[in-house]
Design a protein around this motif. Structure first.
Motif, PDB file in Angstrom:
ATOM      1  N   PHE A  92       0.835  -1.190   0.000  1.00  0.00           N
ATOM      2  CA  PHE A  92       0.000   0.000   0.000  1.00  0.00           C
ATOM      3  C   PHE A  92       0.874   1.246   0.000  1.00  0.00           C
ATOM      4  CE2 PHE A  92      -3.092  -3.053   1.589  1.00  0.00           C
ATOM      5  CZ  PHE A  92      -4.194  -2.701   0.823  1.00  0.00           C
ATOM      6  N   ASP A  93       0.439   2.262  -0.721  1.00  0.00           N
ATOM      7  CA  ASP A  93       1.124   3.545  -0.763  1.00  0.00           C
ATOM      8  C   ASP A  93       0.733   4.321   0.495  1.00  0.00           C
ATOM      9  OD1 ASP A  93       1.939   6.166  -1.152  1.00  0.00           O
ATOM     10  OD2 ASP A  93       1.530   6.128  -3.295  1.00  0.00           O
ATOM     11  N   LYS A  94       1.634   4.329   1.461  1.00  0.00           N
ATOM     12  CA  LYS A  94       1.328   4.922   2.764  1.00  0.00           C
ATOM     13  C   LYS A  94       1.055   6.422   2.691  1.00  0.00           C
ATOM     14  CE  LYS A  94       3.715   1.442   5.565  1.00  0.00           C
ATOM     15  NZ  LYS A  94       3.290   0.382   4.793  1.00  0.00           N
ATOM     16  N   LYS A  95       1.739   7.129   1.781  1.00  0.00           N
ATOM     17  CA  LYS A  95       1.500   8.568   1.635  1.00  0.00           C
ATOM     18  C   LYS A  95       0.085   8.834   1.135  1.00  0.00           C
ATOM     19  CE  LYS A  95       6.219  10.139   0.822  1.00  0.00           C
ATOM     20  NZ  LYS A  95       7.124  10.813  -0.108  1.00  0.00           N
ATOM     21  N   SER A  96      -0.349   8.040   0.180  1.00  0.00           N
ATOM     22  CA  SER A  96      -1.708   8.215  -0.351  1.00  0.00           C
ATOM     23  C   SER A  96      -2.750   7.889   0.707  1.00  0.00           C
ATOM     24  CB  SER A  96      -1.917   7.325  -1.580  1.00  0.00           C
ATOM     25  OG  SER A  96      -1.069   7.707  -2.624  1.00  0.00           O
ATOM     26  N   LEU A  97      -2.529   6.807   1.439  1.00  0.00           N
ATOM     27  CA  LEU A  97      -3.477   6.422   2.482  1.00  0.00           C
ATOM     28  C   LEU A  97      -3.557   7.485   3.569  1.00  0.00           C
ATOM     29  CD1 LEU A  97      -2.592   2.646   2.762  1.00  0.00           C
ATOM     30  CD2 LEU A  97      -4.690   3.630   1.806  1.00  0.00           C
ATOM     31  N   LYS A  98      -2.409   8.056   3.921  1.00  0.00           N
ATOM     32  CA  LYS A  98      -2.387   9.125   4.931  1.00  0.00           C
ATOM     33  C   LYS A  98      -3.162  10.348   4.431  1.00  0.00           C
ATOM     34  CE  LYS A  98       0.822  11.784   7.759  1.00  0.00           C
ATOM     35  NZ  LYS A  98       2.241  12.070   8.058  1.00  0.00           N
ATOM     36  N   ALA A  99      -2.995  10.685   3.149  1.00  0.00           N
ATOM     37  CA  ALA A  99      -3.703  11.829   2.572  1.00  0.00           C
ATOM     38  C   ALA A  99      -5.205  11.582   2.532  1.00  0.00           C
ATOM     39  CB  ALA A  99      -3.178  12.113   1.166  1.00  0.00           C
ATOM     40  N   VAL A 100      -5.613  10.370   2.201  1.00  0.00           N
ATOM     41  CA  VAL A 100      -7.036  10.024   2.179  1.00  0.00           C
ATOM     42  C   VAL A 100      -7.621  10.152   3.584  1.00  0.00           C
ATOM     43  CG1 VAL A 100      -8.683   8.147   1.840  1.00  0.00           C
ATOM     44  CG2 VAL A 100      -6.899   8.554   0.134  1.00  0.00           C
ATOM     45  N   ARG A 101      -6.927   9.598   4.562  1.00  0.00           N
ATOM     46  CA  ARG A 101      -7.402   9.652   5.942  1.00  0.00           C
ATOM     47  C   ARG A 101      -7.499  11.099   6.436  1.00  0.00           C
ATOM     48  NH1 ARG A 101      -3.746   6.307   8.614  1.00  0.00           N
ATOM     49  NH2 ARG A 101      -4.648   4.630   7.414  1.00  0.00           N
ATOM     50  N   LEU A 102      -6.506  11.921   6.101  1.00  0.00           N
ATOM     51  CA  LEU A 102      -6.524  13.330   6.494  1.00  0.00           C
ATOM     52  C   LEU A 102      -7.712  14.053   5.869  1.00  0.00           C
ATOM     53  CD1 LEU A 102      -5.030  15.746   7.870  1.00  0.00           C
ATOM     54  CD2 LEU A 102      -3.923  16.098   5.658  1.00  0.00           C
ATOM     55  N   ALA A 103      -7.930  13.822   4.578  1.00  0.00           N
ATOM     56  CA  ALA A 103      -9.056  14.468   3.885  1.00  0.00           C
ATOM     57  C   ALA A 103     -10.380  14.073   4.520  1.00  0.00           C
ATOM     58  CB  ALA A 103      -9.046  14.096   2.404  1.00  0.00           C
TER      59      ALA A 103
END
Length: 100
Positions: A27-38
């Motif tokens: 999993f792309d951790k940066k993308s997942l973090k951005a999704v969770r933040l949004a």
């Protein structure tokens, strides 16, 4: 565009937030973090949109990282909102037999 302007995001699984490079699924951790933040900070609705059937998407483990508001699976043939199927369009058994 301001963050408050974004109300909903649709994200794919394969080769978007889940990489299959070199035979390894990551999993792309940066993308997942951005999704969770949004989702958490800005209230953005998150929809997983995938060609996979729902059960196959579930098996990837994506739902361990993303709590989607909805899932569009089978390239749009099935739509779930909070685990409730609100749309489904599939072949009947007779149609499958005819195709085969």
């Amino acid at each position: 565009m301001r963050n408050q302007d974004i109300k909903i995001m649709f994200i794919d699984i394969d080769d978007t937030i889940l990489s299959h490079r070199n035979g390894k699924n990551r999993f792309d951790k940066k993308s997942l973090k951005a999704v969770r933040l949004a989702q958490e900070k800005y209230g953005v609705k998150v929809v997983i949109a995938t060609g996979r059937p729902y059960d196959s998407a579930l098996c990837t483990g994506v739902f361990n990282f993303v709590n989607p508001d909805a899932v569009v699976s089978c390239n749009g043939a099935t739509v779930l909102v909070k685990d409730k199927v609100i749309y489904s369009d599939s072949f009947t058994q007779d149609q499958v037999k005819e195709i085969l």
